[in-house]
Design an enzyme around this catalytic site. Structure first.
Site, mmCIF file in Angstrom:
data_model
loop_
_atom_site.group_PDB
_atom_site.id
_atom_site.type_symbol
_atom_site.label_atom_id
_atom_site.label_comp_id
_atom_site.label_asym_id
_atom_site.label_seq_id
_atom_site.Cartn_x
_atom_site.Cartn_y
_atom_site.Cartn_z
ATOM 1 N N LYS A 93 -61.148 -46.651 -58.297
ATOM 2 C CA LYS A 93 -60.101 -47.669 -58.460
ATOM 3 C C LYS A 93 -59.458 -47.634 -59.857
ATOM 4 O O LYS A 93 -58.249 -47.771 -60.002
ATOM 5 C CB LYS A 93 -60.671 -49.077 -58.206
ATOM 6 C CG LYS A 93 -61.132 -49.313 -56.776
ATOM 7 C CD LYS A 93 -59.969 -49.520 -55.821
ATOM 8 C CE LYS A 93 -60.429 -49.621 -54.384
ATOM 9 N NZ LYS A 93 -60.769 -48.362 -53.743
ATOM 10 N N GLU A 265 -53.968 -49.134 -53.444
ATOM 11 C CA GLU A 265 -54.879 -47.987 -53.410
ATOM 12 C C GLU A 265 -54.273 -46.902 -52.531
ATOM 13 O O GLU A 265 -53.299 -47.129 -51.823
ATOM 14 C CB GLU A 265 -56.261 -48.390 -52.873
ATOM 15 C CG GLU A 265 -56.250 -48.888 -51.437
ATOM 16 C CD GLU A 265 -57.645 -49.242 -50.926
ATOM 17 O OE1 GLU A 265 -58.624 -49.004 -51.640
ATOM 18 O OE2 GLU A 265 -57.740 -49.743 -49.798
#
Length: 607
Positions: A93, A265
């Site tokens: 992330k 994402e």
């Protein structure tokens, strides 16, 4: 494509649909995923044994596992997906956010340092732009969090949040980031090759979610204009090129009410909801992935990618939608019939009649996709498809899906990721019948009852005995639905029943095929598809109507008079019973015989 396939499966999946479709199939272990579908050693062994040249990892399990991709590479096997570098970069992330920033992709703006005082909080909030979220650095569970829409609220929020953070966590440090109000979850499908080319294949709207899992998806989105779509697409491609992405992948964004979008994402695999993109672009994404993996350049240019029509996907799950919008259900599919007779319907499923839905895997039954020249047509087809979908033996979520797609907010495109909890704050309760719909249901149930009574008096199409009084001209019935009892008078002309319900007359026409799981009826000219799930000699009948199952009881006048003498069945006393709300495996029992337990105790031994 003329490529032979090998399916891997666990022992409980030995008769699964994918196993039957493949040229060869090999068992890779017992039911638990860690011993089968995630067992790299077993899968590598199968690759060696069958001399497979490539592996398509599907959606879950090892599809984003860089170690698996690396092992395949070492053995000279083609992984039908991106290379290990892209999987690694996008799987982290922090790294993916830094890469996105460097590739000039919009990320959620925020101040990552610690805010010293209220004046600094206001200065930072102005830089970021309102609204902002002030939150505790050590926080969690919503404590120490405030949303501020102006300077005054920022000062107040800073004071309250730091006090709450200090009392809750013993740490009053705060940070500030942009608050995305009523965000939409919109993702861009990208496709890259090994020659430096990459395309964006338009967007998918995935805002209808429960527990952060998508329920309904559509392409395109009602919210995006061509400029925003192009900007999102170009940023998604920039990110794909930054990691030399070569396969199908998805870049997910949060989009606020003013059409500002922020990178969330990247999924480095095929998405479950890819069929809606295939419907509007005409591309077969799996075929493109295989071609790219083989080393071919992309066959299309960005200008070739169209938006033709509209596609909607509903995820049909073996779940109880009345419990937290869907707790898993298990069982055997005793009857299963896909609505493929409805035009422009696609059903991607991995099960068939007789399949078991087990505790070991995701309880998804299928992805139901409908396509139309516009959104209204696609949604109309989806209503029809859901009404014609026969699933027996397990609890399913068709009632919830059908309610979502006819909800006025959804129809207008006014949705966000909070749609389900906002529309159903007290949980999902099923379809609320209008007065007309209630009369339609009562009239159909009464007609069905009479049709069955008439059939039971026939023997090979003729009356059983000559003195039989089957020429009754009308039936006086009482229909119980919920707490109410309604009177119904039924008479028959040809294949039409005239039913008077509570003083209102309706005409119900059907072929009255009582053996069919589907019951298509026309009520005063309106076509409806119902399903009779069960009926018994006592007049109890369950009908699925507008997605929701209704339990009715139909009695003749005599039976209704006598029923008041019948003893009421006592409710089961469940005070001493612990019932699991959903199926699963017992992993721990924290008490032993003789322990005292009390309300609110986490550890029984301490009570």
């Amino acid at each position: 494509m003329g490529i032979k396939t090998v399916a891997v499966h666990s022992d409980v999946d030995s008769s699964a649909v994918h196993v039957k479709m493949a040229d060869e199939a090999v068992c890779v272990g017992p039911a638990p995923t860690s011993k089968s579908y995630l067992n790299m050693d077993a899968i590598m062994e199968v690759i060696k044994k069958t001399r497979a040249q490539a592996v398509h990892p599907g959606y879950g399990f090892l599809s984003e596992n860089k170690e698996f991709a690396r092992r395949l590479e070492l053995d000279g096997i083609t992984f039908i997906g991106p290379d290990t570098h892209a999987i690694q970069a996008m799987g982290d992330k922090i790294e993916s956010k830094l890469l996105a920033k460097n590739a000039k992709v919009n990320t959620i703006p925020g101040f990552d340092g610690v805010v010293k005082d209220a004046d600094e909080a206001v200065r930072i909030a102005r830089e970021i732009g309102y609204p902002v979220m002030i939150k505790a650095s050590a926080g969690g569970g919503g404590k120490g969090m405030r949303i501020a829409w102006d300077d005054e609220e920022t000062r107040e929020g800073f004071r309250f949040s730091s006090q709450e953070a200090a009392s809750s966590f013993g740490d009053d440090r705060l940070l500030i980031e942009k608050f995305i109000d009523n965000p939409r979850h919109i993702e861009i499908q990208v496709l890259g090759d090994k020659h430096g080319n990459a395309l964006w294949l338009n967007e998918r709207e995935c805002s209808i979610q429960r527990r952060n899992q998508k329920v309904v998806e559509e392409a395109p989105s009602t919210f995006l204009d061509p400029e925003t779509r192009r900007a999102m697409g170009e940023q998604a491609v920039a990110l794909a090129k930054a990691v030399k992405y070569s396969s199908a992948g998805t870049v997910e964004f949060l989009v606020d009410s003013k059409k500002n979008f922020y990178f969330l994402e990247m999924n480095t695999r095929l998405q479950v909801e890819h069929p809606v993109t295939e419907c509007i672009t005409g591309l077969d994404l799996v075929q493109e992935m295989i071609r790219v993996a083989k080393g071919y350049p992309l066959r299309h240019k960005q200008a070739d990618i169209p938006i033709n029509g509209w596609a909607v996907e509903c995820r049909v799950y073996a779940e109880d939608p009345y419990k937290s919008f869907g707790l898993p259900s298990i069982g055997k599919l005793s009857q299963y019939q896909e609505p493929l007779h409805v035009p422009n319907v696609r059903v991607d499923s991995g099960i068939q009649q007789g399949s078991d839905i087990s505790i070991y895997y995701d309880p998804m039954i299928s992805k139901l996709v409908t396509y139309g020249s516009n959104r209204a047509e696609a949604l109309q087809r989806m209503e029809e498809a859901l009404d014609n979908y026969v699933i027996r033996g397990v609890t399913h979520n068709i009632a919830l899906l059908r309610e979502v797609i006819i909800h006025p907010c959804f129809v207008q495109g006014d949705i966000s990721t909070k749609f389900l909890p906002e529309v159903y704050p007290d949980g999902f309760k099923g379809h609320k019948l209008t007065d007309l719909e209630k009369r339609e249901l009562l009239a159909t149930a009464a007609s069905l009852y009479v049709a069955e009574q008439r059939r039971s008096q026939q023997f090979l199409g003729t009356p059983r005995i000559s003195i039989d009084k089957s020429n009754v001209s009308s039936w006086e019935l009482f229909v119980h639905l919920g707490d109410a009892t309604h009177s119904a008078t039924v008479s028959k002309t040809g294949s039409t029943f005239s039913v008077e319900v509570d003083g209102t007359k309706l005409n119900v026409t059907s072929e009255w095929n009582l053996a069919s799981p589907l019951l298509p009826v026309t009520i005063d000219g309106t076509p409806r598809t119902m399903q009779c799930l069960s009926r018994d000699a006592a007049g109890n009948i369950s009908i699925q109507f507008l997605g929701t199952v209704y339990k009715l009881r139909i009695l003749t006048q005599l039976a209704a008079e006598l029923s008041k003498y019948m003893p009421e069945k006592a409710e089961e006393d469940t005070t001493s019973i612990l019932r699991s709300p959903m199926p699963g495996a017992v992993v721990a029992v924290s008490v032993k015989p003789g322990d005292m337990v009390g309300a609110g105790c986490h550890n029984a031994n301490k009570s």
